[in-house]
Design a protein around this motif. Sequence first.
Motif, PDB file in Angstrom:
ATOM      1  N   GLY A 170       0.812  -1.204   0.000  1.00 26.44           N
ATOM      2  CA  GLY A 170       0.000   0.000   0.000  1.00 26.44           C
ATOM      3  C   GLY A 170       0.846   1.255   0.000  1.00 26.44           C
ATOM      4  N   ILE A 171       0.553   2.137  -0.940  1.00 31.46           N
ATOM      5  CA  ILE A 171       1.143   3.471  -0.935  1.00 31.46           C
ATOM      6  C   ILE A 171      -0.001   4.463  -0.985  1.00 31.46           C
ATOM      7  CG2 ILE A 171       3.300   2.737  -2.016  1.00 31.46           C
ATOM      8  CD1 ILE A 171       2.230   4.055  -4.634  1.00 31.46           C
ATOM      9  N   GLN A 172       0.290   5.702  -0.673  1.00 29.10           N
ATOM     10  CA  GLN A 172      -0.762   6.707  -0.529  1.00 29.10           C
ATOM     11  C   GLN A 172      -0.273   8.040  -1.097  1.00 29.10           C
ATOM     12  OE1 GLN A 172      -3.720   7.991  -0.420  1.00 29.10           O
ATOM     13  NE2 GLN A 172      -4.357   7.127   1.520  1.00 29.10           N
ATOM     14  N   PHE A 173      -1.198   8.807  -1.622  1.00 34.59           N
ATOM     15  CA  PHE A 173      -0.970  10.200  -2.012  1.00 34.59           C
ATOM     16  C   PHE A 173      -2.292  10.903  -1.781  1.00 34.59           C
ATOM     17  CE2 PHE A 173      -0.810  13.796  -4.898  1.00 34.59           C
ATOM     18  CZ  PHE A 173       0.450  14.302  -4.631  1.00 34.59           C
ATOM     19  N   VAL A 174      -2.230  12.113  -1.283  1.00 35.12           N
ATOM     20  CA  VAL A 174      -3.440  12.837  -0.912  1.00 35.12           C
ATOM     21  C   VAL A 174      -3.515  14.138  -1.697  1.00 35.12           C
ATOM     22  CG1 VAL A 174      -4.685  13.911   1.005  1.00 35.12           C
ATOM     23  CG2 VAL A 174      -3.355  11.829   1.398  1.00 35.12           C
ATOM     24  N   ALA A 175      -4.619  14.306  -2.447  1.00 30.42           N
ATOM     25  CA  ALA A 175      -4.861  15.543  -3.202  1.00 30.42           C
ATOM     26  C   ALA A 175      -6.291  15.516  -3.718  1.00 30.42           C
ATOM     27  CB  ALA A 175      -3.888  15.666  -4.375  1.00 30.42           C
ATOM     28  N   PRO A 176      -6.887  16.678  -3.948  1.00 27.99           N
ATOM     29  CA  PRO A 176      -8.203  16.715  -4.586  1.00 27.99           C
ATOM     30  C   PRO A 176      -8.120  16.095  -5.984  1.00 27.99           C
ATOM     31  CG  PRO A 176      -7.615  18.880  -3.717  1.00 27.99           C
ATOM     32  CD  PRO A 176      -6.392  18.009  -3.616  1.00 27.99           C
ATOM     33  N   VAL A 177      -9.200  15.529  -6.444  1.00 24.27           N
ATOM     34  CA  VAL A 177      -9.216  14.842  -7.739  1.00 24.27           C
ATOM     35  C   VAL A 177      -8.683  15.738  -8.850  1.00 24.27           C
ATOM     36  CG1 VAL A 177     -10.713  13.833  -9.510  1.00 24.27           C
ATOM     37  CG2 VAL A 177     -11.051  13.235  -7.115  1.00 24.27           C
ATOM     38  N   GLU A 178      -9.109  16.979  -8.880  1.00 24.84           N
ATOM     39  CA  GLU A 178      -8.691  17.867  -9.967  1.00 24.84           C
ATOM     40  C   GLU A 178      -7.203  18.219  -9.920  1.00 24.84           C
ATOM     41  OE1 GLU A 178     -10.363  20.569  -6.698  1.00 24.84           O
ATOM     42  OE2 GLU A 178     -10.835  18.610  -7.550  1.00 24.84           O
ATOM     43  N   GLU A 179      -6.557  17.958  -8.809  1.00 23.19           N
ATOM     44  CA  GLU A 179      -5.120  18.217  -8.666  1.00 23.19           C
ATOM     45  C   GLU A 179      -4.301  16.928  -8.556  1.00 23.19           C
ATOM     46  OE1 GLU A 179      -4.617  20.775  -5.269  1.00 23.19           O
ATOM     47  OE2 GLU A 179      -6.215  22.121  -5.952  1.00 23.19           O
ATOM     48  N   PHE A 180      -4.970  15.789  -8.594  1.00 22.29           N
ATOM     49  CA  PHE A 180      -4.302  14.504  -8.391  1.00 22.29           C
ATOM     50  C   PHE A 180      -3.445  14.177  -9.616  1.00 22.29           C
ATOM     51  CE2 PHE A 180      -3.737  10.205  -6.994  1.00 22.29           C
ATOM     52  CZ  PHE A 180      -4.078  10.198  -5.654  1.00 22.29           C
ATOM     53  N   ALA A 203     -14.914   5.857   2.258  1.00 22.96           N
ATOM     54  CA  ALA A 203     -14.020   6.791   1.575  1.00 22.96           C
ATOM     55  C   ALA A 203     -13.568   7.909   2.508  1.00 22.96           C
ATOM     56  CB  ALA A 203     -14.734   7.390   0.371  1.00 22.96           C
ATOM     57  N   SER A 204     -12.493   8.567   2.112  1.00 21.10           N
ATOM     58  CA  SER A 204     -11.979   9.744   2.810  1.00 21.10           C
ATOM     59  C   SER A 204     -11.688  10.821   1.774  1.00 21.10           C
ATOM     60  CB  SER A 204     -10.677   9.424   3.545  1.00 21.10           C
ATOM     61  OG  SER A 204     -10.917   8.623   4.660  1.00 21.10           O
ATOM     62  N   PRO A 205     -11.790  12.063   2.166  1.00 24.10           N
ATOM     63  CA  PRO A 205     -11.500  13.143   1.216  1.00 24.10           C
ATOM     64  C   PRO A 205     -10.058  13.086   0.711  1.00 24.10           C
ATOM     65  CG  PRO A 205     -12.522  14.006   3.213  1.00 24.10           C
ATOM     66  CD  PRO A 205     -12.211  12.565   3.467  1.00 24.10           C
ATOM     67  N   PHE A 206      -9.883  13.386  -0.549  1.00 27.24           N
ATOM     68  CA  PHE A 206      -8.573  13.537  -1.189  1.00 27.24           C
ATOM     69  C   PHE A 206      -7.782  12.239  -1.333  1.00 27.24           C
ATOM     70  CE2 PHE A 206      -9.300  17.560   1.290  1.00 27.24           C
ATOM     71  CZ  PHE A 206      -9.811  18.281   0.213  1.00 27.24           C
ATOM     72  N   LYS A 207      -8.425  11.102  -1.140  1.00 28.04           N
ATOM     73  CA  LYS A 207      -7.737   9.814  -1.248  1.00 28.04           C
ATOM     74  C   LYS A 207      -8.373   8.941  -2.324  1.00 28.04           C
ATOM     75  CE  LYS A 207      -6.322   9.868   3.593  1.00 28.04           C
ATOM     76  NZ  LYS A 207      -6.331   9.140   4.863  1.00 28.04           N
ATOM     77  N   SER A 208      -8.717   9.534  -3.450  1.00 32.51           N
ATOM     78  CA  SER A 208      -9.482   8.826  -4.479  1.00 32.51           C
ATOM     79  C   SER A 208      -8.800   7.552  -4.966  1.00 32.51           C
ATOM     80  CB  SER A 208      -9.779   9.754  -5.659  1.00 32.51           C
ATOM     81  OG  SER A 208      -8.574  10.278  -6.198  1.00 32.51           O
ATOM     82  N   ALA A 209      -7.528   7.604  -5.279  1.00 33.60           N
ATOM     83  CA  ALA A 209      -6.847   6.421  -5.813  1.00 33.60           C
ATOM     84  C   ALA A 209      -6.717   5.334  -4.754  1.00 33.60           C
ATOM     85  CB  ALA A 209      -5.464   6.803  -6.346  1.00 33.60           C
ATOM     86  N   TYR A 210      -6.356   5.715  -3.545  1.00 33.79           N
ATOM     87  CA  TYR A 210      -6.193   4.733  -2.465  1.00 33.79           C
ATOM     88  C   TYR A 210      -7.524   4.040  -2.166  1.00 33.79           C
ATOM     89  CZ  TYR A 210      -4.662   2.734   1.977  1.00 33.79           C
ATOM     90  OH  TYR A 210      -4.352   1.873   2.984  1.00 33.79           O
ATOM     91  N   VAL A 211      -8.579   4.816  -2.059  1.00 33.31           N
ATOM     92  CA  VAL A 211      -9.896   4.254  -1.773  1.00 33.31           C
ATOM     93  C   VAL A 211     -10.351   3.355  -2.918  1.00 33.31           C
ATOM     94  CG1 VAL A 211     -12.326   4.839  -1.431  1.00 33.31           C
ATOM     95  CG2 VAL A 211     -10.558   6.107  -0.196  1.00 33.31           C
ATOM     96  N   ALA A 212     -10.158   3.781  -4.144  1.00 32.11           N
ATOM     97  CA  ALA A 212     -10.538   2.949  -5.290  1.00 32.11           C
ATOM     98  C   ALA A 212      -9.778   1.624  -5.297  1.00 32.11           C
ATOM     99  CB  ALA A 212     -10.295   3.719  -6.588  1.00 32.11           C
ATOM    100  N   ALA A 213      -8.490   1.701  -5.028  1.00 34.43           N
ATOM    101  CA  ALA A 213      -7.670   0.483  -5.014  1.00 34.43           C
ATOM    102  C   ALA A 213      -8.091  -0.458  -3.885  1.00 34.43           C
ATOM    103  CB  ALA A 213      -6.196   0.843  -4.891  1.00 34.43           C
ATOM    104  N   LYS A 214      -8.328   0.077  -2.715  1.00 31.76           N
ATOM    105  CA  LYS A 214      -8.706  -0.773  -1.585  1.00 31.76           C
ATOM    106  C   LYS A 214     -10.122  -1.342  -1.760  1.00 31.76           C
ATOM    107  CE  LYS A 214      -4.774  -0.569   0.329  1.00 31.76           C
ATOM    108  NZ  LYS A 214      -3.921  -1.754   0.389  1.00 31.76           N
ATOM    109  N   HIS A 215     -11.027  -0.600  -2.397  1.00 30.39           N
ATOM    110  CA  HIS A 215     -12.324  -1.174  -2.785  1.00 30.39           C
ATOM    111  C   HIS A 215     -12.081  -2.358  -3.732  1.00 30.39           C
ATOM    112  CE1 HIS A 215     -14.680   1.829  -0.848  1.00 30.39           C
ATOM    113  NE2 HIS A 215     -15.661   1.876  -1.724  1.00 30.39           N
ATOM    114  N   GLY A 216     -11.163  -2.178  -4.667  1.00 26.37           N
ATOM    115  CA  GLY A 216     -10.830  -3.240  -5.601  1.00 26.37           C
ATOM    116  C   GLY A 216     -10.260  -4.463  -4.908  1.00 26.37           C
ATOM    117  N   ILE A 217      -9.397  -4.261  -3.928  1.00 25.47           N
ATOM    118  CA  ILE A 217      -8.828  -5.386  -3.158  1.00 25.47           C
ATOM    119  C   ILE A 217      -9.941  -6.150  -2.451  1.00 25.47           C
ATOM    120  CG2 ILE A 217      -7.506  -5.898  -1.064  1.00 25.47           C
ATOM    121  CD1 ILE A 217      -5.734  -5.713  -3.442  1.00 25.47           C
TER     122      ILE A 217
END
Length: 79
Positions: free
Chosen positions: A6-16, A62-76
């Motif tokens: 697991g890796i993480q990056f935090v940013a709003p979707v439009e800035e991700f 879900a958590s704010p600004f963690k779109s990729a992490y949340v999507a990946a963990k939903h996938g797992i």
Amino acid sequence: LVNNAGIQFVAPVEEFPVEKWDAILAINLSAAFHAIRAALPGMKARRFGRIINTASAHALVASPFKSAYVAAKHGIAGL
């Protein structure tokens, strides 16, 4: 087999950054698929094996600004 990456990056979707999205999905989700795919033939040959996919609370909530992490963990959780 224990998939626990697991890796993480935090940013709003439009800035991700797209490269961060791709890296998070590759490490947090695709790597688990590839590891399972590689391990299954040996497990089947031995007629034994276990696969443990570790997600996080973000697999369910879900958590704010963690779109990729949340999507990946939903996938797992689905994998």
